[in-house]
Design a protein around this motif. Structure first.
Motif, PDB file in Angstrom:
ATOM      1  N   GLY A  76      14.878   2.956  -5.068  1.00 22.87           N
ATOM      2  CA  GLY A  76      15.599   2.231  -4.072  1.00 22.87           C
ATOM      3  C   GLY A  76      15.234   2.616  -2.707  1.00 22.87           C
ATOM      4  N   GLY A  77      15.217   4.029  -2.446  1.00 28.63           N
ATOM      5  CA  GLY A  77      14.776   4.332  -1.147  1.00 28.63           C
ATOM      6  C   GLY A  77      13.448   4.187  -0.912  1.00 28.63           C
ATOM      7  N   LEU A  78      12.509   4.288  -1.547  1.00 24.59           N
ATOM      8  CA  LEU A  78      11.102   3.765  -1.441  1.00 24.59           C
ATOM      9  C   LEU A  78      11.057   2.445  -1.301  1.00 24.59           C
ATOM     10  N   ALA A  79      11.954   1.491  -1.716  1.00 26.93           N
ATOM     11  CA  ALA A  79      11.741   0.025  -1.473  1.00 26.93           C
ATOM     12  C   ALA A  79      12.165  -0.127   0.181  1.00 26.93           C
ATOM     13  N   VAL A  80      13.218   0.534   0.445  1.00 26.88           N
ATOM     14  CA  VAL A  80      13.598   0.530   1.873  1.00 26.88           C
ATOM     15  C   VAL A  80      12.636   0.862   2.876  1.00 26.88           C
ATOM     16  N   ILE A  81      12.031   2.092   2.497  1.00 30.49           N
ATOM     17  CA  ILE A  81      11.100   2.654   3.332  1.00 30.49           C
ATOM     18  C   ILE A  81       9.771   1.783   3.558  1.00 30.49           C
ATOM     19  N   ALA A  82       9.473   1.000   2.184  1.00 27.86           N
ATOM     20  CA  ALA A  82       8.528   0.141   2.199  1.00 27.86           C
ATOM     21  C   ALA A  82       8.591  -1.245   2.923  1.00 27.86           C
ATOM     22  N   LEU A  83       9.976  -1.484   3.182  1.00 24.92           N
ATOM     23  CA  LEU A  83      10.572  -2.764   3.701  1.00 24.92           C
ATOM     24  C   LEU A  83      10.313  -2.073   5.204  1.00 24.92           C
ATOM     25  N   GLY A  84      10.504  -1.104   5.781  1.00 21.77           N
ATOM     26  CA  GLY A  84      10.564  -0.554   7.173  1.00 21.77           C
ATOM     27  C   GLY A  84       8.989  -0.567   7.616  1.00 21.77           C
ATOM     28  N   VAL A  85       7.996   0.139   6.665  1.00 18.72           N
ATOM     29  CA  VAL A  85       6.786   0.003   6.920  1.00 18.72           C
ATOM     30  C   VAL A  85       6.252  -1.390   7.101  1.00 18.72           C
ATOM     31  N   LEU A 123       0.834  -1.277   0.216  1.00 18.08           N
ATOM     32  CA  LEU A 123      -0.104   0.011   0.118  1.00 18.08           C
ATOM     33  C   LEU A 123       0.810   1.339   0.012  1.00 18.08           C
ATOM     34  N   PHE A 124       1.920   1.250   0.833  1.00 20.21           N
ATOM     35  CA  PHE A 124       2.926   2.378   0.639  1.00 20.21           C
ATOM     36  C   PHE A 124       3.573   2.731  -0.771  1.00 20.21           C
ATOM     37  N   LEU A 125       3.765   1.374  -1.199  1.00 16.27           N
ATOM     38  CA  LEU A 125       4.514   1.524  -2.685  1.00 16.27           C
ATOM     39  C   LEU A 125       3.331   2.189  -3.608  1.00 16.27           C
ATOM     40  N   VAL A 126       2.091   1.749  -3.722  1.00 19.45           N
ATOM     41  CA  VAL A 126       1.285   2.217  -4.478  1.00 19.45           C
ATOM     42  C   VAL A 126       1.061   3.506  -4.510  1.00 19.45           C
ATOM     43  N   LEU A 127       0.762   4.030  -2.983  1.00 24.31           N
ATOM     44  CA  LEU A 127       0.686   5.519  -2.757  1.00 24.31           C
ATOM     45  C   LEU A 127       1.797   6.178  -3.219  1.00 24.31           C
ATOM     46  N   ALA A 128       3.077   5.952  -2.899  1.00 21.95           N
ATOM     47  CA  ALA A 128       4.114   6.760  -3.270  1.00 21.95           C
ATOM     48  C   ALA A 128       4.166   6.910  -4.899  1.00 21.95           C
ATOM     49  N   LEU A 129       3.992   5.607  -5.448  1.00 21.78           N
ATOM     50  CA  LEU A 129       4.400   5.680  -6.969  1.00 21.78           C
ATOM     51  C   LEU A 129       3.129   6.344  -7.687  1.00 21.78           C
ATOM     52  N   GLY A 130       2.029   6.310  -6.938  1.00 23.67           N
ATOM     53  CA  GLY A 130       0.773   7.156  -7.591  1.00 23.67           C
ATOM     54  C   GLY A 130       1.185   8.592  -7.412  1.00 23.67           C
ATOM     55  N   TYR A 131       1.657   9.029  -6.337  1.00 25.79           N
ATOM     56  CA  TYR A 131       2.068  10.500  -6.070  1.00 25.79           C
ATOM     57  C   TYR A 131       3.123  10.903  -7.135  1.00 25.79           C
ATOM     58  N   ARG A 132       3.989  10.144  -7.340  1.00 24.07           N
ATOM     59  CA  ARG A 132       5.125  10.397  -8.495  1.00 24.07           C
ATOM     60  C   ARG A 132       4.487  10.499  -9.881  1.00 24.07           C
ATOM     61  N   LEU A 133       3.519   9.684 -10.172  1.00 20.11           N
ATOM     62  CA  LEU A 133       2.761   9.680 -11.428  1.00 20.11           C
ATOM     63  C   LEU A 133       1.765  10.810 -11.439  1.00 20.11           C
ATOM     64  N   ALA A 134       1.394  11.448 -10.329  1.00 20.57           N
ATOM     65  CA  ALA A 134       0.657  12.620 -10.432  1.00 20.57           C
ATOM     66  C   ALA A 134       1.340  13.822 -10.728  1.00 20.57           C
ATOM     67  N   GLY A 135       2.631  13.844 -10.676  1.00 19.57           N
ATOM     68  CA  GLY A 135       3.721  14.826 -10.714  1.00 19.57           C
ATOM     69  C   GLY A 135       4.561  15.424  -9.618  1.00 19.57           C
TER      70      GLY A 135
END
Length: 64
Positions: A38-47, A18-30
């Motif tokens: 890679g940083g998002l993957a590390v944060i998602a692992l922590g979440v 869910l964190f990855l979907v929200l973060a990547l959706g935010y990036r796609l929205a501009g």
């Protein structure tokens, strides 16, 4: 593997995805993020780890 452990692991996976979907959706929205993929993957692992650890506690409180 006990059903309780399996449940908490699955909730951790759901939280991380869910964190990855929200973060990547935010990036796609501009939007811009201060970390790369890679940083998002590390944060998602922590979440995922936090959700996995807290899922049994929350489930116990909800049963009351």
């Amino acid at each position: 593997m006990s059903p309780r452990r399996k449940s908490s692991l699955l909730w951790g996976l759901v939280g991380a995805l869910l964190f990855l979907v929200l973060a990547l959706g935010y990036r796609l929205a501009g939007g811009t993020m201060p970390v790369g993929v890679g940083g998002l993957a590390v944060i998602a692992l922590g979440v995922g780890l936090v959700v996995t650890a807290s899922a049994p506690v929350v489930a116990t409180r909800l049963r009351r």
